[in-house]
Design a protein around this motif. Structure first.
Motif, PDB file in Angstrom:
ATOM      1  N   LYS A 113      -6.176  33.907   6.482  1.00 35.85           N
ATOM      2  CA  LYS A 113      -6.820  34.020   7.781  1.00 35.85           C
ATOM      3  C   LYS A 113      -6.242  33.029   8.793  1.00 35.85           C
ATOM      4  CE  LYS A 113     -11.367  34.440   9.829  1.00 35.85           C
ATOM      5  NZ  LYS A 113     -12.797  34.477   9.584  1.00 35.85           N
ATOM      6  N   ARG A 114      -6.007  31.789   8.376  1.00 38.41           N
ATOM      7  CA  ARG A 114      -5.511  30.776   9.309  1.00 38.41           C
ATOM      8  C   ARG A 114      -3.991  30.787   9.452  1.00 38.41           C
ATOM      9  NH1 ARG A 114      -7.459  25.800   5.597  1.00 38.41           N
ATOM     10  NH2 ARG A 114      -5.902  26.026   3.963  1.00 38.41           N
ATOM     11  N   GLY A 115      -3.295  31.463   8.522  1.00 32.27           N
ATOM     12  CA  GLY A 115      -1.858  31.629   8.653  1.00 32.27           C
ATOM     13  C   GLY A 115      -1.003  30.528   8.055  1.00 32.27           C
ATOM     14  N   PHE A 116      -1.594  29.631   7.282  1.00 36.44           N
ATOM     15  CA  PHE A 116      -0.805  28.584   6.627  1.00 36.44           C
ATOM     16  C   PHE A 116      -1.550  28.072   5.400  1.00 36.44           C
ATOM     17  CE2 PHE A 116      -3.454  26.326   9.676  1.00 36.44           C
ATOM     18  CZ  PHE A 116      -3.922  25.243   8.954  1.00 36.44           C
ATOM     19  N   HIS A 117      -0.799  27.390   4.536  1.00 38.67           N
ATOM     20  CA  HIS A 117      -1.369  26.817   3.321  1.00 38.67           C
ATOM     21  C   HIS A 117      -1.578  25.319   3.517  1.00 38.67           C
ATOM     22  CE1 HIS A 117      -1.006  30.447   0.951  1.00 38.67           C
ATOM     23  NE2 HIS A 117       0.177  30.634   1.507  1.00 38.67           N
ATOM     24  N   ASN A 118      -2.536  24.789   2.786  1.00 37.29           N
ATOM     25  CA  ASN A 118      -2.889  23.383   2.885  1.00 37.29           C
ATOM     26  C   ASN A 118      -2.137  22.582   1.819  1.00 37.29           C
ATOM     27  OD1 ASN A 118      -4.338  21.057   3.482  1.00 37.29           O
ATOM     28  ND2 ASN A 118      -5.855  21.527   1.927  1.00 37.29           N
ATOM     29  N   ASP A 119      -1.466  21.500   2.234  1.00 38.20           N
ATOM     30  CA  ASP A 119      -0.694  20.708   1.277  1.00 38.20           C
ATOM     31  C   ASP A 119      -1.364  19.393   0.898  1.00 38.20           C
ATOM     32  OD1 ASP A 119      -0.384  19.423   3.665  1.00 38.20           O
ATOM     33  OD2 ASP A 119       1.787  19.240   3.551  1.00 38.20           O
ATOM     34  N   ARG A 120      -2.606  19.165   1.388  1.00 44.29           N
ATOM     35  CA  ARG A 120      -3.300  17.924   1.088  1.00 44.29           C
ATOM     36  C   ARG A 120      -4.803  18.189   0.958  1.00 44.29           C
ATOM     37  NH1 ARG A 120      -5.863  16.356   5.695  1.00 44.29           N
ATOM     38  NH2 ARG A 120      -5.125  17.345   7.571  1.00 44.29           N
ATOM     39  N   TYR A 121      -5.514  17.207   0.413  1.00 43.72           N
ATOM     40  CA  TYR A 121      -6.971  17.307   0.301  1.00 43.72           C
ATOM     41  C   TYR A 121      -7.579  17.198   1.695  1.00 43.72           C
ATOM     42  CZ  TYR A 121     -11.762  16.086  -0.974  1.00 43.72           C
ATOM     43  OH  TYR A 121     -13.129  16.062  -1.100  1.00 43.72           O
ATOM     44  N   ILE A 122      -8.477  18.103   2.033  1.00 43.03           N
ATOM     45  CA  ILE A 122      -9.201  18.049   3.311  1.00 43.03           C
ATOM     46  C   ILE A 122     -10.635  17.644   2.992  1.00 43.03           C
ATOM     47  CG2 ILE A 122     -10.040  19.337   5.303  1.00 43.03           C
ATOM     48  CD1 ILE A 122      -7.597  21.161   5.012  1.00 43.03           C
ATOM     49  N   PRO A 123     -11.063  16.461   3.490  1.00 47.99           N
ATOM     50  CA  PRO A 123     -12.434  16.013   3.200  1.00 47.99           C
ATOM     51  C   PRO A 123     -13.471  16.941   3.825  1.00 47.99           C
ATOM     52  CG  PRO A 123     -11.116  14.272   4.240  1.00 47.99           C
ATOM     53  CD  PRO A 123     -10.328  15.530   4.314  1.00 47.99           C
TER      54      PRO A 123
END
Length: 199
Positions: A113-123
């Protein structure tokens, strides 16, 4: 075939013509349990009212566009890794759940949906509430604007019986929004209370 009933929503009978009330009910129910954004800008009037009472010295999770205090921590500075001891803190954290980094070949709907992958922990909100509680034990006063999620572990673990809780009547309008938020809000006060009028 009938669609399954939603929690807190009435089951709509099948109709030949389009039933707008059912569509609105479905949209509202979905929004109550998941929001499009985790960030909700503090309503200025609410902040001003609380600032008269507490005289904030630090906004612990802000952007340069929405900071409510002269001194503030941005995402880059990372308020979760800073000391808040001795400060009178304002905290309106991101309200989302924590998110782990994506694994190779990630297929999360959120990433698509957002168009990218997350490479770190998001608090998430739980990380911020835990930090507020810990910093209150070190001498900070932390006033938090939070969603009223009284069923959560973070509410029972760090707020219930440990903080002053003020329930806000009605729904807040965040960041100049035309409509109220899809959730109720609370003010939580952790730590030593300062007398009205200053330190």
């Amino acid at each position: 075939m009938r669609s399954a009933a939603l929690v807190g929503a009435r089951r709509c009978p099948p109709r030949k013509r389009k039933d707008v009330s059912c569509e609105v009910e479905l949209m509202v129910s979905k929004t109550l349990f998941s929001s499009e954004t985790a960030e909700w800008e503090t309503p200025q009037e609410l902040f001003d009212q609380l600032n008269k009472e507490f005289h904030f010295t630090l906004d612990v999770c802000a952007t340069s566009e929405n900071a409510k205090c002269t001194r503030y921590f941005t995402q880059e500075v990372n308020g979760l890794s800073q000391s808040w001891a001795g400060e009178v803190c304002w905290m309106n954290p991101p309200y989302g759940e924590p998110e782990q980094p994506c694994k190779p070949k990630c297929h999360k709907k959120k990433c698509k949906k957002r168009g990218f992958h997350n490479d770190r922990y998001i608090p998430g909100v739980c990380d911020w509430v835990k930090k507020a509680y810990e910093e209150s034990l070190k001498g900070a006063t932390v006033v938090c604007l939070l969603p009223a999620r009284t069923e959560t572990r973070w509410f029972h673990g760090y707020i219930l019986g440990k903080a002053e809780v003020r329930f806000i009547k009605g729904r807040l309008k965040f960041g100049g929004a035309k409509h109220g938020a899809p959730f109720p809000s609370i003010i939580v006060v952790l730590g030593k209370r300062r007398p009205a009028g200053g330190n």
